[in-house]
Write an enzyme that holds these catalytic residues in place. Structure first.
Site, PDB file in Angstrom:
ATOM      1  N   GLU A  58      -9.912  -2.047 -13.775  1.00 50.56           N
ATOM      2  CA  GLU A  58      -8.927  -2.717 -14.635  1.00 50.56           C
ATOM      3  C   GLU A  58      -9.562  -3.302 -15.892  1.00 50.56           C
ATOM      4  O   GLU A  58      -8.958  -3.294 -16.969  1.00 50.56           O
ATOM      5  CB  GLU A  58      -8.186  -3.813 -13.860  1.00 50.56           C
ATOM      6  CG  GLU A  58      -7.126  -3.295 -12.894  1.00 50.56           C
ATOM      7  CD  GLU A  58      -7.702  -2.775 -11.592  1.00 50.56           C
ATOM      8  OE1 GLU A  58      -8.925  -2.907 -11.378  1.00 50.56           O
ATOM      9  OE2 GLU A  58      -6.931  -2.221 -10.778  1.00 50.56           O
ATOM     10  N   HIS A 125      -0.322  -7.953  -2.993  1.00 53.00           N
ATOM     11  CA  HIS A 125       0.552  -6.919  -3.543  1.00 53.00           C
ATOM     12  C   HIS A 125       1.924  -7.479  -3.894  1.00 53.00           C
ATOM     13  O   HIS A 125       2.903  -6.768  -3.884  1.00 53.00           O
ATOM     14  CB  HIS A 125       0.731  -5.770  -2.540  1.00 53.00           C
ATOM     15  CG  HIS A 125      -0.517  -4.998  -2.287  1.00 53.00           C
ATOM     16  ND1 HIS A 125      -1.512  -5.459  -1.466  1.00 53.00           N
ATOM     17  CD2 HIS A 125      -0.945  -3.821  -2.773  1.00 53.00           C
ATOM     18  CE1 HIS A 125      -2.500  -4.580  -1.440  1.00 53.00           C
ATOM     19  NE2 HIS A 125      -2.182  -3.575  -2.225  1.00 53.00           N
TER      20      HIS A 125
END
Lengths: 321, 319
Positions: A58, A125
């Site tokens: 990322e 998540h």
């Protein structure tokens, strides 16, 4: 034709790719696989070379998007889950957010963050990170709650010159449907009255708009008319529309799926209290997720975040204050 | 190299005189490596410099006035007083404005190269310059891996100057040689003697050439010693004497001057003249920047967004 919130996100990306050659999509599994949630399905076939699979990196994904933006491209970075964007936090908040102010070079990057809870998602998540990003100057944070807004706001995110953190809610991906995509829309930065009312203002955003609307329907059966304000964009925050609503109702309940400490609801209450205190007939209230990591078990998860029931209960308490 | 040494020295003297906002970070001992990189790059390439890369910046085309203006906080400098000294840059001209998080600039260079490729430009090379300390960061690993996967023309120069602030290499990495990191990522690597200009020019120049030929990312590890503190505020008492006395502690500028003299390419008086010219050039820039206004808090727009309409209408109702 019936389109979901997820379809709208895909269609907005298709349109952006088709109309602007500077646009490209970069993220994990976004290519042939079509993305973990299929938000980019088939786009690689239509736009070869412009939908690129990235390594699980990322930090490098965001950093490279900033470099490409400096060179005039308009990258869309898909974070597989909003939670993973924290690995790229440094690049988002220190590099993308500061670039224009430091150098006068704009940084038109869109960071797509599939956020929020679904049952069984657990702590890594399902987080809501809009308040974290909204804290930093230089970023725009969008939190669309409808199919129409998912489409029009994503197109606007790609078109404007600033870095946008686009918080798309996973629970809404398949739950919401619309007949057609909008030709015109409210601009980002402007809130919307999702349901008019006279007794209490419920300010919400993202998936909480739908919980608030369900709460308002329940309250209506009891004779209370709640006005639901959908923020649409949490930064910039449309204080005027919130205050105009409170002027009609005299009461404010701010609802967010994120944690309470220093979050969007805190900002909403602070602004209304400091700018329109005289309009309030009762202390402004907030309802947020509990201040713990997001739980895994569906029973815990349902109790962790605000729901139509808990919003209605909070509104009833407020109406009686 | 000489101009960078003189300019750095002048900034240090202004710092000691209390005329500089923030710190001053010298490239002393790293000029040969830095200048080699700046000289090997062309206009149209992308350069993400390290804090000690004044020589490379100048060689890449950064105006002396930009350096002085940024250190003195002139409103006319490229950063308008909004960011200082080593963080300056002209991103639109390929000179990136670094952030302090070492390693984070490498992937920005990668992205610029990806953009060039998408636009059909396959001639540009991108260089990122870091110290050995940055090789411990996650950013470094993500970015070099990304460059290798994308087969980008990235030249990653690591100045192993033996200390990251005060931390010696023994506390920074446990591999025998940082060069091993290159092969671990499928990247071509080479080592140069950072105290020797001709070795740096050869090694760095070759790496840039390889990248330009489409041979993928290149990594250059330079061994040298920082001949100063981390910044001018740091007396560098931690640098070990044996290192200073070793070949690693040679002054690359002196080595280069001796080489020129030995080859008969420059006489001592010529080098003295060059220094005087450099001093005059720097002094002119200092005089000019000193007369310029600083940023005015009352005229500053205090707007972090490029989309002014969003900022003005909705962002700051509280002032």
């Amino acid at each position: 034709m019936s389109l979901t919130y997820l379809d709208a996100i895909r269609e907005a990306q298709r349109k952006a790719l088709a109309t602007d050659p500077r646009v490209y999509i970069y993220g994990q599994d976004v290519g042939e696989f079509g993305g973990a949630f299929k938000a980019t399905r088939h786009l690689i076939k239509e736009f070869p070379g412009r939908v690129l699979d990235s390594p699980i990196s990322e930090d490098a994904m965001v950093g490279s998007a900033i470099g490409a933006a400096i060179e005039g491209q308009r990258p869309i970075v898909e974070m597989q889950f909003a939670d993973f964007s924290t690995v790229g936090l440094n690049q988002i908040v220190n590099q993308a957010a500061t670039l224009h102010w430091r150098t006068q070079v704009p940084c038109p990057v869109t960071f797509r963050l599939p956020c929020g809870g679904t049952a069984g998602s657990g702590p890594f998540h399902s987080q809501m990170l809009e308040a974290l990003y909204a804290h930093f100057p230089g970023l725009i944070v969008m939190t669309p709650a409808t199919v129409e807004d998912a489409y029009s706001m994503l197109l606007e995110a790609v078109a404007i010159e600033d870095p946008v953190v686009f918080c798309e809610h996973k629970f809404l991906y398949y739950h919401l449907k619309a007949d057609a995509l909008p030709a015109a829309a409210l601009p980002s930065g402007k809130a919307r009255i999702a349901r008019p009312g006279r007794d209490v203002t419920v300010v919400a955003y993202s998936a909480m708009v739908h919980e608030a609307l369900a709460a308002a329907a329940a309250l209506a059966r009891e004779g209370w008319e709640a006005e639901v304000v959908d923020l649409r964009t949490v930064k910039p925050l449309d204080t005027d529309t919130m205050i105009a609503s409170v002027a009609r109702t005299g009461r404010l309940l701010a609802v967010g799926e994120a944690w309470p400490w220093g979050g969007v609801t805190a900002e909403v209450v602070a602004r209304v209290a400091s700018e329109a205190f005289e309009l309030l007939d009762a202390p402004p209230q907030r309802l947020n997720a509990k201040d713990t990591p997001v739980p895994f078990h569906p029973d815990l998860w349902t109790a962790h975040r605000p729901t139509a029931e808990s919003i209605a209960a909070a509104a009833r308490r407020l109406l009686q204050l | 190299m000489l101009l960078a040494r003189v300019l750095d020295g002048r900034m240090a003297s202004l710092y000691r005189a209390g005329k500089i906002y923030g710190g001053v970070f010298l490239g002393k001992g790293q000029e040969a490596l830095s200048a080699s990189l700046g000289l090997s790059l062309r206009k149209g390439d992308v350069f993400g410099p390290l804090i000690r890369d004044l020589a490379g910046r100048l060689a890449f085309g950064e105006p002396v006035l930009d350096v002085v203006r940024t250190h003195l906080g002139s409103a006319l400098g490229p950063m308008q007083g909004r960011d200082g000294n080593v963080h300056r840059g002209r991103p639109r001209e390929g000179l990136l404005a670094m952030i302090s998080h070492l390693g984070a600039m490498i992937s920005v260079v990668n992205g610029a190269l990806m953009a060039r490729r998408m636009k059909g430009d396959r001639m540009a090379v991108g260089a990122a310059s870091v110290g050995e300390g940055a090789t411990s960061t996650g950013s470094f690993h993500e970015a070099i891996n990304q460059a290798a996967v994308e087969k980008l023309p990235l030249v990653l120069v690591v100045a192993n100057n033996q200390y990251a602030y005060s931390t010696p290499t023994s506390r920074q990495f446990a591999c025998a040689d940082l060069l091993e990191r290159a092969s671990g990522y499928g990247v071509q690597g080479t080592t140069v003697d950072g105290t020797d200009l001709s070795d740096c020019l050869k090694g760095v120049g070759h790496a840039v050439e390889e990248a330009r030929r489409g041979r993928g990312p290149q990594m250059v590890i330079a061994r040298l010693l920082r001949l100063c503190g981390h910044g001018e505020h740091d007396d560098a008492g931690y640098i070990e004497e044996p290192l200073k006395a070793s070949p690693l502690g040679r002054d690359c500028l002196q080595v280069a001057q001796d080489f020129l003299a030995r080859q008969g390419w420059a006489f001592e008086h010529e080098i003295r003249n060059w220094r005087r010219e450099a001093e005059a050039q720097v002094e002119k820039a200092v005089e000019e920047a000193s007369r310029e206004p600083g940023p005015d808090p009352y005229r500053e727009d205090w707007c972090a967004l490029a989309s002014k309409h969003l900022s003005q209408v909705y962002l700051q109702p509280l002032g």
